[in-house]
Motif scaffolding. Structure first.
Motif, PDB file in Angstrom:
ATOM      1  N   GLY A 134     -21.361  -2.691 -17.358  1.00 42.30           N
ATOM      2  CA  GLY A 134     -20.423  -2.982 -18.440  1.00 42.30           C
ATOM      3  C   GLY A 134     -19.146  -2.176 -18.413  1.00 42.30           C
ATOM      4  N   VAL A 135     -18.850  -1.500 -17.298  1.00 42.17           N
ATOM      5  CA  VAL A 135     -17.622  -0.721 -17.170  1.00 42.17           C
ATOM      6  C   VAL A 135     -16.863  -1.213 -15.943  1.00 42.17           C
ATOM      7  CG1 VAL A 135     -16.622   1.569 -16.850  1.00 42.17           C
ATOM      8  CG2 VAL A 135     -18.666   1.294 -18.252  1.00 42.17           C
ATOM      9  N   LEU A 136     -15.626  -1.651 -16.158  1.00 41.58           N
ATOM     10  CA  LEU A 136     -14.767  -2.093 -15.061  1.00 41.58           C
ATOM     11  C   LEU A 136     -13.878  -0.931 -14.645  1.00 41.58           C
ATOM     12  CD1 LEU A 136     -13.509  -4.360 -13.276  1.00 41.58           C
ATOM     13  CD2 LEU A 136     -11.903  -4.732 -15.159  1.00 41.58           C
ATOM     14  N   THR A 137     -13.856  -0.644 -13.353  1.00 40.66           N
ATOM     15  CA  THR A 137     -13.013   0.419 -12.812  1.00 40.66           C
ATOM     16  C   THR A 137     -12.110  -0.181 -11.742  1.00 40.66           C
ATOM     17  OG1 THR A 137     -14.784   2.022 -13.178  1.00 40.66           O
ATOM     18  CG2 THR A 137     -12.990   2.699 -11.723  1.00 40.66           C
ATOM     19  N   VAL A 138     -10.802  -0.090 -11.951  1.00 38.63           N
ATOM     20  CA  VAL A 138      -9.820  -0.590 -10.986  1.00 38.63           C
ATOM     21  C   VAL A 138      -9.047   0.615 -10.473  1.00 38.63           C
ATOM     22  CG1 VAL A 138      -7.833  -2.098 -10.623  1.00 38.63           C
ATOM     23  CG2 VAL A 138      -9.617  -2.771 -12.241  1.00 38.63           C
ATOM     24  N   VAL A 139      -9.023   0.761  -9.144  1.00 37.51           N
ATOM     25  CA  VAL A 139      -8.333   1.890  -8.515  1.00 37.51           C
ATOM     26  C   VAL A 139      -7.157   1.345  -7.714  1.00 37.51           C
ATOM     27  CG1 VAL A 139      -8.546   3.833  -6.925  1.00 37.51           C
ATOM     28  CG2 VAL A 139     -10.470   3.213  -8.396  1.00 37.51           C
ATOM     29  N   VAL A 140      -5.959   1.858  -8.001  1.00 34.86           N
ATOM     30  CA  VAL A 140      -4.741   1.467  -7.300  1.00 34.86           C
ATOM     31  C   VAL A 140      -4.205   2.698  -6.583  1.00 34.86           C
ATOM     32  CG1 VAL A 140      -2.429   0.508  -7.532  1.00 34.86           C
ATOM     33  CG2 VAL A 140      -4.234  -0.216  -9.097  1.00 34.86           C
ATOM     34  N   GLY A 141      -4.093   2.604  -5.274  1.00 32.40           N
ATOM     35  CA  GLY A 141      -3.593   3.732  -4.486  1.00 32.40           C
ATOM     36  C   GLY A 141      -2.102   3.948  -4.703  1.00 32.40           C
ATOM     37  N   LYS A 142      -1.667   5.156  -4.374  1.00 29.90           N
ATOM     38  CA  LYS A 142      -0.252   5.490  -4.474  1.00 29.90           C
ATOM     39  C   LYS A 142       0.370   5.508  -3.081  1.00 29.90           C
ATOM     40  CE  LYS A 142       0.076   8.527  -8.485  1.00 29.90           C
ATOM     41  NZ  LYS A 142       0.462   9.888  -8.894  1.00 29.90           N
ATOM     42  N   LEU A 143       1.636   5.192  -3.025  1.00 28.91           N
ATOM     43  CA  LEU A 143       2.389   5.331  -1.781  1.00 28.91           C
ATOM     44  C   LEU A 143       2.715   6.810  -1.592  1.00 28.91           C
ATOM     45  CD1 LEU A 143       4.879   2.357  -2.191  1.00 28.91           C
ATOM     46  CD2 LEU A 143       2.943   2.475  -0.627  1.00 28.91           C
ATOM     47  N   PRO A 144       2.760   7.266  -0.348  1.00 22.15           N
ATOM     48  CA  PRO A 144       3.142   8.669  -0.154  1.00 22.15           C
ATOM     49  C   PRO A 144       4.583   8.873  -0.622  1.00 22.15           C
ATOM     50  CG  PRO A 144       2.962   7.536   1.954  1.00 22.15           C
ATOM     51  CD  PRO A 144       2.493   6.582   0.900  1.00 22.15           C
ATOM     52  N   PRO A 145       4.870  10.049  -1.141  1.00 25.77           N
ATOM     53  CA  PRO A 145       6.242  10.287  -1.614  1.00 25.77           C
ATOM     54  C   PRO A 145       7.219  10.206  -0.441  1.00 25.77           C
ATOM     55  CG  PRO A 145       4.983  12.325  -1.627  1.00 25.77           C
ATOM     56  CD  PRO A 145       4.036  11.231  -1.284  1.00 25.77           C
ATOM     57  N   PRO A 146       8.388   9.670  -0.682  1.00 29.04           N
ATOM     58  CA  PRO A 146       9.363   9.579   0.407  1.00 29.04           C
ATOM     59  C   PRO A 146       9.802  10.963   0.857  1.00 29.04           C
ATOM     60  CG  PRO A 146      10.382   8.983  -1.669  1.00 29.04           C
ATOM     61  CD  PRO A 146       8.925   9.185  -1.938  1.00 29.04           C
ATOM     62  N   GLU A 147       9.949  11.068   2.148  1.00 37.24           N
ATOM     63  CA  GLU A 147      10.399  12.366   2.682  1.00 37.24           C
ATOM     64  C   GLU A 147      11.874  12.524   2.354  1.00 37.24           C
ATOM     65  OE1 GLU A 147       9.320  13.260   6.663  1.00 37.24           O
ATOM     66  OE2 GLU A 147       7.430  12.173   6.482  1.00 37.24           O
ATOM     67  N   PRO A 148      12.254  13.733   1.981  1.00 38.64           N
ATOM     68  CA  PRO A 148      13.668  13.943   1.662  1.00 38.64           C
ATOM     69  C   PRO A 148      14.539  13.713   2.898  1.00 38.64           C
ATOM     70  CG  PRO A 148      12.462  16.032   1.617  1.00 38.64           C
ATOM     71  CD  PRO A 148      11.477  14.946   1.852  1.00 38.64           C
ATOM     72  N   LYS A 149      15.619  13.010   2.688  1.00 36.64           N
ATOM     73  CA  LYS A 149      16.534  12.741   3.798  1.00 36.64           C
ATOM     74  C   LYS A 149      17.394  13.965   4.057  1.00 36.64           C
ATOM     75  CE  LYS A 149      16.721   7.834   2.919  1.00 36.64           C
ATOM     76  NZ  LYS A 149      17.582   6.676   2.611  1.00 36.64           N
ATOM     77  N   LYS A 150      17.470  14.303   5.313  1.00 38.55           N
ATOM     78  CA  LYS A 150      18.292  15.459   5.688  1.00 38.55           C
ATOM     79  C   LYS A 150      19.589  14.936   6.291  1.00 38.55           C
ATOM     80  CE  LYS A 150      14.377  18.448   6.603  1.00 38.55           C
ATOM     81  NZ  LYS A 150      13.712  19.304   7.593  1.00 38.55           N
ATOM     82  N   LYS A 151      20.616  15.524   5.865  1.00 36.96           N
ATOM     83  CA  LYS A 151      21.923  15.146   6.393  1.00 36.96           C
ATOM     84  C   LYS A 151      22.590  16.388   6.927  1.00 36.96           C
ATOM     85  CE  LYS A 151      26.220  12.889   5.152  1.00 36.96           C
ATOM     86  NZ  LYS A 151      27.017  12.292   4.093  1.00 36.96           N
TER      87      LYS A 151
END
Length: 158
Positions: A134-151
């Motif tokens: 009687g318990v529904l569990t939905v798991v949604v993964g996260k995208l890895p954080p974007p790497e900071p762009k170096k200029k």
């Protein structure tokens, strides 16, 4: 001096006299559900949801008593931007001839639809759902954080 009692006073007294009945009706709804009116003839209850966020995923936990995994549908809509959870079922009734309910107090399976806007960092390809006890569990993964762009900036010597 005459004093006329208006309809406001009558309705206020009526409400106070019937307060215990009103409170009983309100308290009969489970605290984990909110009632709203649908175009549907059946009363619809919306189950409450707990949403947890960890470093790697979002987890949606919802009580769906009386529903099996066949009665619950989890979908992504609008290009993966909305998570939609639908559920519904029918009460099992005895089909024997001459059999009828004398009293019917338990609630049947609920019919509901919940929609959640997904965060920008959710991974629509990494979703899993399970319905147990009687318990529904939905798991949604996260995208890895974007790497900071170096200029790199070229320094000129003048």
């Amino acid at each position: 001096m005459s004093f006329a009692v208006g309809p406001f006073f009558d309705s206020a007294v009526h409400s106070l006299l019937h307060l215990p009945e009103t409170l009983e009706k309100i308290s009969s709804l489970p605290p984990s559900a909110r009632r709203h009116d649908d175009d549907d003839e059946e009363r619809s209850l919306v189950p409450a949801v707990d949403i947890l966020e960890t470093a790697k995923e979002y987890t949606f936990i919802m009580d769906v008593p009386g529903l099996s995994k066949a009665n619950v549908q989890v979908t992504l809509e609008e290009d993966g931007k909305s998570l939609v959870i639908r559920g519904g079922g029918k009460r099992k009734r005895d089909e024997e001839e001459g059999c009828r309910y004398l009293r019917l107090e338990r609630r049947g399976p609920i019919k509901f639809c919940r929609r959640f806007r997904m965060p920008e960092d959710s991974n629509s390809a990494a979703i899993s759902a399970k319905c147990e006890n009687g318990v529904l569990t939905v798991v949604v993964g996260k995208l890895p954080p974007p790497e900071p762009k170096k200029k790199s900036v070229r320094v000129s010597v003048a």
